[in-house]
Design a protein around this motif. Structure first.
Motif, PDB file in Angstrom:
ATOM      1  N   ILE A  21       1.199  -1.081  -0.055  1.00 15.77           N
ATOM      2  CA  ILE A  21       0.080   0.177   0.347  1.00 15.77           C
ATOM      3  C   ILE A  21       0.959   1.100   0.102  1.00 15.77           C
ATOM      4  O   ILE A  21       0.405   2.011  -0.852  1.00 15.77           O
ATOM      5  CB  ILE A  21      -1.233   0.197   1.258  1.00 15.77           C
ATOM      6  CG1 ILE A  21      -2.113  -1.451   1.424  1.00 15.77           C
ATOM      7  CG2 ILE A  21      -1.701   1.645   1.471  1.00 15.77           C
ATOM      8  CD1 ILE A  21      -2.969  -0.540  -0.274  1.00 15.77           C
ATOM      9  N   GLU A  22       1.543   1.135   0.679  1.00 18.13           N
ATOM     10  CA  GLU A  22       2.924   2.110   0.910  1.00 18.13           C
ATOM     11  C   GLU A  22       3.414   2.459  -0.771  1.00 18.13           C
ATOM     12  O   GLU A  22       3.464   4.125  -1.277  1.00 18.13           O
ATOM     13  CB  GLU A  22       4.426   2.250   1.598  1.00 18.13           C
ATOM     14  CG  GLU A  22       5.296   3.389   1.782  1.00 18.13           C
ATOM     15  CD  GLU A  22       6.535   3.057   2.502  1.00 18.13           C
ATOM     16  OE1 GLU A  22       7.099   4.066   2.635  1.00 18.13           O
ATOM     17  OE2 GLU A  22       6.791   1.999   2.731  1.00 18.13           O
ATOM     18  N   THR A  23       4.132   1.267  -1.610  1.00 18.08           N
ATOM     19  CA  THR A  23       4.357   2.068  -2.645  1.00 18.08           C
ATOM     20  C   THR A  23       3.061   2.336  -3.833  1.00 18.08           C
ATOM     21  O   THR A  23       3.547   3.266  -4.197  1.00 18.08           O
ATOM     22  CB  THR A  23       4.775   0.168  -3.192  1.00 18.08           C
ATOM     23  OG1 THR A  23       5.963   0.281  -2.463  1.00 18.08           O
ATOM     24  CG2 THR A  23       5.169   0.475  -4.568  1.00 18.08           C
ATOM     25  N   LEU A  24       1.820   1.917  -3.633  1.00 13.27           N
ATOM     26  CA  LEU A  24       0.831   2.366  -4.176  1.00 13.27           C
ATOM     27  C   LEU A  24       0.272   3.954  -4.038  1.00 13.27           C
ATOM     28  O   LEU A  24       0.792   4.391  -5.385  1.00 13.27           O
ATOM     29  CB  LEU A  24      -0.562   1.321  -3.764  1.00 13.27           C
ATOM     30  CG  LEU A  24      -1.341   1.704  -4.723  1.00 13.27           C
ATOM     31  CD1 LEU A  24      -1.811   1.586  -6.530  1.00 13.27           C
ATOM     32  CD2 LEU A  24      -3.039   1.387  -4.282  1.00 13.27           C
ATOM     33  N   ARG A  25       0.110   4.215  -2.400  1.00 20.28           N
ATOM     34  CA  ARG A  25       0.295   5.628  -2.823  1.00 20.28           C
ATOM     35  C   ARG A  25       1.253   6.755  -2.907  1.00 20.28           C
ATOM     36  O   ARG A  25       1.681   7.738  -2.902  1.00 20.28           O
ATOM     37  CB  ARG A  25      -0.223   5.608  -0.884  1.00 20.28           C
ATOM     38  CG  ARG A  25      -0.790   5.111  -0.539  1.00 20.28           C
ATOM     39  CD  ARG A  25      -2.425   5.327  -0.972  1.00 20.28           C
ATOM     40  NE  ARG A  25      -3.913   4.009  -0.251  1.00 20.28           N
ATOM     41  CZ  ARG A  25      -4.817   4.501  -1.096  1.00 20.28           C
ATOM     42  NH1 ARG A  25      -4.800   4.533  -2.163  1.00 20.28           N
ATOM     43  NH2 ARG A  25      -5.415   3.390  -0.181  1.00 20.28           N
ATOM     44  N   THR A  26       2.210   6.163  -2.939  1.00 16.71           N
ATOM     45  CA  THR A  26       3.434   6.637  -3.852  1.00 16.71           C
ATOM     46  C   THR A  26       3.630   6.983  -4.988  1.00 16.71           C
ATOM     47  O   THR A  26       3.935   8.221  -5.608  1.00 16.71           O
ATOM     48  CB  THR A  26       5.331   5.868  -3.487  1.00 16.71           C
ATOM     49  OG1 THR A  26       5.551   5.637  -2.319  1.00 16.71           O
ATOM     50  CG2 THR A  26       6.085   6.950  -3.729  1.00 16.71           C
ATOM     51  N   TYR A  27       3.321   5.993  -6.075  1.00 14.13           N
ATOM     52  CA  TYR A  27       3.012   6.472  -6.939  1.00 14.13           C
ATOM     53  C   TYR A  27       1.501   6.334  -7.426  1.00 14.13           C
ATOM     54  O   TYR A  27       1.834   7.124  -8.602  1.00 14.13           O
ATOM     55  CB  TYR A  27       3.883   5.289  -8.280  1.00 14.13           C
ATOM     56  CG  TYR A  27       5.195   4.967  -7.227  1.00 14.13           C
ATOM     57  CD1 TYR A  27       5.818   6.044  -7.977  1.00 14.13           C
ATOM     58  CD2 TYR A  27       5.359   3.726  -6.222  1.00 14.13           C
ATOM     59  CE1 TYR A  27       7.775   5.512  -7.864  1.00 14.13           C
ATOM     60  CE2 TYR A  27       6.850   4.111  -6.435  1.00 14.13           C
ATOM     61  CZ  TYR A  27       7.853   5.212  -6.820  1.00 14.13           C
ATOM     62  OH  TYR A  27       9.496   4.600  -5.954  1.00 14.13           O
ATOM     63  N   GLN A  28       0.832   6.023  -7.495  1.00 11.18           N
ATOM     64  CA  GLN A  28      -1.253   6.388  -8.045  1.00 11.18           C
ATOM     65  C   GLN A  28      -2.170   6.365  -6.641  1.00 11.18           C
ATOM     66  O   GLN A  28      -2.177   5.985  -6.279  1.00 11.18           O
ATOM     67  CB  GLN A  28      -1.480   5.153  -8.405  1.00 11.18           C
ATOM     68  CG  GLN A  28      -0.492   4.636  -9.840  1.00 11.18           C
ATOM     69  CD  GLN A  28      -1.204   5.211 -10.182  1.00 11.18           C
ATOM     70  OE1 GLN A  28      -2.079   6.333 -10.514  1.00 11.18           O
ATOM     71  NE2 GLN A  28      -0.655   5.578 -12.082  1.00 11.18           N
ATOM     72  N   PRO A  29      -1.110   7.913  -5.846  1.00 11.79           N
ATOM     73  CA  PRO A  29      -1.974   8.281  -4.966  1.00 11.79           C
ATOM     74  C   PRO A  29      -3.656   8.551  -4.813  1.00 11.79           C
ATOM     75  O   PRO A  29      -4.419   8.826  -4.031  1.00 11.79           O
ATOM     76  CB  PRO A  29      -1.660   9.794  -4.772  1.00 11.79           C
ATOM     77  CG  PRO A  29      -1.013  10.080  -5.555  1.00 11.79           C
ATOM     78  CD  PRO A  29      -0.609   9.173  -6.793  1.00 11.79           C
ATOM     79  N   ASN A  30      -4.149   8.408  -6.159  1.00  9.53           N
ATOM     80  CA  ASN A  30      -5.531   8.325  -6.684  1.00  9.53           C
ATOM     81  C   ASN A  30      -5.808   7.569  -6.693  1.00  9.53           C
ATOM     82  O   ASN A  30      -6.925   6.998  -7.019  1.00  9.53           O
ATOM     83  CB  ASN A  30      -6.217   9.438  -7.605  1.00  9.53           C
ATOM     84  CG  ASN A  30      -5.458  11.154  -7.286  1.00  9.53           C
ATOM     85  OD1 ASN A  30      -5.548  11.313  -6.218  1.00  9.53           O
ATOM     86  ND2 ASN A  30      -5.019  11.395  -8.255  1.00  9.53           N
ATOM     87  N   ALA A  31      -5.485   5.894  -6.529  1.00 10.31           N
ATOM     88  CA  ALA A  31      -6.260   4.713  -6.577  1.00 10.31           C
ATOM     89  C   ALA A  31      -7.262   4.629  -5.904  1.00 10.31           C
ATOM     90  O   ALA A  31      -6.544   4.560  -4.730  1.00 10.31           O
ATOM     91  CB  ALA A  31      -4.466   3.455  -6.920  1.00 10.31           C
TER      92      ALA A  31
END
Length: 253
Positions: A21-31
Motif C-alpha cells: 500500500i505504501e508503494t501504491l500510494r507513492t506512485y498512484q495516490p488516487n487509486a
C-alpha cells in the motif's frame, strides 16, 4: 485506477500489505484499493461478499472494525456471462438477459453500491459483438427507465423551497429535516395522475449516512398507504413495488 487485494488462491501465502500500500500510494495516490472487510485498514472499497451482482442486505457504507469507523463503500462484481468471467467461443447462450442485468443494476446501484460488470475480450482482442449488443440494450433500457423524462417527482405542484430542493433534479441541492428532529416527512403533490412502480431516493452524504429508517407512502382512497420501508438510503436507493396509479400525494417519512 482500482487496485485489488483479492486473496483468491492465496492460501498459505503471507503478504507485506503495508509495503504494498505504501508503494501504491507513492506512485498512484488516487487509486482505489478494493479489499475484503478483513483487510479493512487497507481498503477504500469493500467486497459485497458474493459474485451475483447483488447487494442482498441493507447497505451501510460505514464499517466498524477494531473500534474504528471507516467509510468503505460496497463494490459488487459479477460477470456478463453466467457462471464464468472469461471468453469462450460460441458461448452466446450464457449471456445474461437484459432483464437479468437490470435486476442486478437495481440491486447494486439501487442499493448504493458500485456495480462492476465483468466483460472479457475475444480472440480478436475485441469485445464480442453479442456482448456489445447486450450492453447497448441495457443502456437504452436504463435511459428509458431512469432518465430525466421519467422523473415524475419533478412534475409536482409548487411546494416550499425546502421541498423544491429535493425534487429539482440537481444533486447539489437537498431537503433538510428540522434542526434537532429525529423524524420528519417530505410531502409532494403531483400536478397530474401518474402510473409508476419504482421510487429513487438519495441521501446527502457530506455529513455521513444518517437515515436509519424510512417509509414511502401514497395517498390512496382517503388514507396513507405504505408502499415500501427500509433501513438505509445512502448514495442511492431504488425501491420497486406493484404498479400504482397515483392521483395526488406522495410522502417519504
Amino acid at each position: 485506477m482500482e487496485f485489488w487485494l483479492d486473496g483468491a488462491g492465496s492460501g498459505g501465502h503471507v503478504y507485506n500489505f503495508p509495503r504494498i500500500i505504501e508503494t501504491l500510494r507513492t506512485y498512484q495516490p488516487n487509486a482505489i484499493v478494493f479489499a475484503d472487510a478483513g483487510l479493512f485498514e487497507y481498503g477504500d472499497a469493500r467486497w459485497v461478499g458474493n459474485e451475483s451482482g447483488k447487494i442482498d442486505y441493507e447497505n451501510w457504507n460505514v464499517l466498524d472494525r477494531h473500534g474504528y469507523l471507516r467509510w468503505r463503500p460496497v463494490e459488487a462484481d459479477t460477470p456478463l456471462h453466467a457462471y464464468h468471467w472469461f471468453w469462450h467461443p460460441h458461448d452466446e447462450a450464457s449471456l445474461k438477459t437484459t432483464a437479468e442485468l437490470l435486476d442486478d443494476y437495481d440491486n447494486t446501484v439501487g442499493r448504493g453500491g458500485q456495480w462492476m460488470l465483468g466483460i472479457a475480450p475475444d480472440d480478436r482482442g475485441l469485445l464480442p459483438d453479442a456482448d456489445v449488443a447486450r450492453l447497448k440494450e441495457l443502456g437504452d433500457t436504463l435511459r428509458r427507465q431512469y432518465g430525466d423524462d421519467n422523473d415524475l417527482a419533478r412534475k409536482h405542484l409548487p411546494a416550499s423551497a425546502n421541498v423544491e430542493r429535493a425534487l429539482d433534479g440537481d444533486p447539489a441541492t437537498f431537503w433538510t429535516a428540522p434542526d434537532g428532529s429525529r423524524s420528519a416527512s417530505l410531502e409532494l403533490e403531483l400536478a397530474h395522475p401518474v402510473t409508476f412502480n419504482h421510487a429513487l431516493t438519495m441521501e446527502w452524504l457530506v455529513e455521513g449516512q444518517l437515515i436509519q429508517r424510512y417509509e414511502i407512502q401514497a395517498w390512496i382512497n382517503g388514507a396513507w398507504k405504505t408502499l415500501v420501508t427500509g433501513e438505509a438510503i445512502g448514495h442511492k436507493k431504488m425501491d420497486a413495488f406493484a404498479r400504482l396509479r397515483l392521483s395526488a400525494y406522495g410522502s417519504i417519512s
